[in-house]
Design an enzyme around this catalytic site. Sequence first.
Site, short mmCIF file in Angstrom:
data_model
loop_
_atom_site.label_atom_id
_atom_site.label_comp_id
_atom_site.label_asym_id
_atom_site.label_seq_id
_atom_site.Cartn_x
_atom_site.Cartn_y
_atom_site.Cartn_z
N GLY A 15 11.35 -4.58 -2.04
CA GLY A 15 10.50 -5.25 -1.32
C GLY A 15 10.09 -6.71 -1.84
O GLY A 15 9.86 -7.64 -1.31
N HIS B 179 5.59 -3.84 -12.94
CA HIS B 179 7.01 -3.35 -13.60
C HIS B 179 7.63 -4.74 -13.86
O HIS B 179 7.37 -5.68 -13.29
CB HIS B 179 7.73 -2.63 -12.55
CG HIS B 179 9.02 -1.98 -12.72
ND1 HIS B 179 9.32 -1.85 -14.23
CD2 HIS B 179 9.57 -1.17 -12.11
CE1 HIS B 179 10.29 -1.04 -14.05
NE2 HIS B 179 10.62 -0.57 -13.23
N TYR C 241 0.71 -1.25 -0.12
CA TYR C 241 0.10 -0.01 0.01
C TYR C 241 0.89 1.12 -0.11
O TYR C 241 0.95 2.11 0.90
CB TYR C 241 -0.90 -0.12 1.24
CG TYR C 241 -2.41 0.63 1.07
CD1 TYR C 241 -3.11 -0.02 0.15
CD2 TYR C 241 -2.51 1.83 1.55
CE1 TYR C 241 -4.51 0.60 -0.28
CE2 TYR C 241 -3.92 2.39 1.13
CZ TYR C 241 -4.86 1.64 0.36
OH TYR C 241 -6.01 2.30 0.00
#
Length: 349
Positions: free
Chosen positions: A102, A124, A38
């Site tokens: 991440g 991506h 988020y």
Amino acid sequence: MAKFAFGGVEEEVVTREEFPLEKAREVLRDEVVAVLGYGVQGPAQALNMRDNGIKVIVGQKTGSSSWDRAVTDGWIEGKTLFTLEDATERATVIQFLVSDAGQKTMWPAIKPRLKSGAALYFSHGFAVVYRDQTGVVPPGDVDVILVAPKGSGRSVRANFLNGSGINSSYAVHQDYTGRALERTLALGMAVGSGYLFPTTFENEVYSDLTGERGVLMGALAGMMEAQYEILRKNGHSSSEAFNETVEELTQSLIRLVAQNGMDWMYANCSTTAQRGALDWKGRFREAVAPVFEDLYQSVRTGEETRIVLAANGTADYKEKLEGELKRMRESEMWRAGAAVRALRPENWK
Ligand SMILES: NC(=O)c1ccc[n+]([C@@H]2O[C@H](COP(=O)([O-])OP(=O)(O)OC[C@H]3O[C@@H](n4cnc5c(N)ncnc54)[C@H](OP(=O)(O)O)[C@@H]3O)[C@@H](O)[C@H]2O)c1
């Protein structure tokens, strides 16, 4: 797919006419879409899909400001808001929208939780194309797909709210279910895309990393700083240097480029400006071409992704980035910018 000519070269683009939202809803009717992360893209895509009537849940690391933001946006713990691991287990479409670094860190926890036939979605090509560095090698029994909005998550949400949309590129890397393409297009429309441009994971990541390091962000800031400094060195006031470097661009000229192209912007400037700009454009192009060559090579060889993973994989990456942005914000040029912005006519009380 509709065919469009771009500079004389024909390409196929998916439009809302051929893939309307009703069709997207139909394709996704039995799916639960988990948006993992988020940050910037996560909220925009999750909220747009929720508003479009798709079953969406959010996965986010607990005890973080991003979790609190998700709660503020109406996601409910245990119902529509879960840990990254729990959200993955509950979903049939997993939108991997934690930061690229991440994704490397979280992959070992996500991979074993993917159900056979699930769709693993990226915005991506980074994690999959540079799998030697990230370790992200999806299992063979899932679809691996991509929808990459061509803009910041902020614009993805703002454009959706104002009723327009944003254009995205899309790709299918692995089609296990035979439904990968329709899932991709449905998700592309559901997250608020206007038109969908075909790409591959490789082309998306090479062009995107080059673009943001180049004209879109890195080159833009570097050129502006160089011109501002020359003007200041030659005795111009900071407001004058800022106005001639940034303000006139953002408030007037780049809007004309957006409307109708570079020649249109030129045509609407003085003939003095046109003569000089046409003469100097070539020198600038020659001066920066070798830098762009270096940049593209650095992307292709994996040097850029290596730097990103090392820098943004540390626990304090956010503070470090914020520190660098703070130095930029507090430089004379951008302090002058804040003062100039306050004096925009639209800010008259
Ligand atoms: N930013 C854009 O507008 C944009 C545009 C096009 C494509 N994309 C792509 O979309 C994807 C998401 O990008 P983004 O910019 O939205 O991401 P971001 O803002 O950089 O990522 C932040 C999110 O990732 C989580 N995260 C970061 N490191 C983590 C870790 N080690 N473990 C667990 N969670 C971690 C953050 O949680 P915490 O806050 O709790 O750390 C937060 O939820 C990327 O693939 C990016 O390239 C982004």
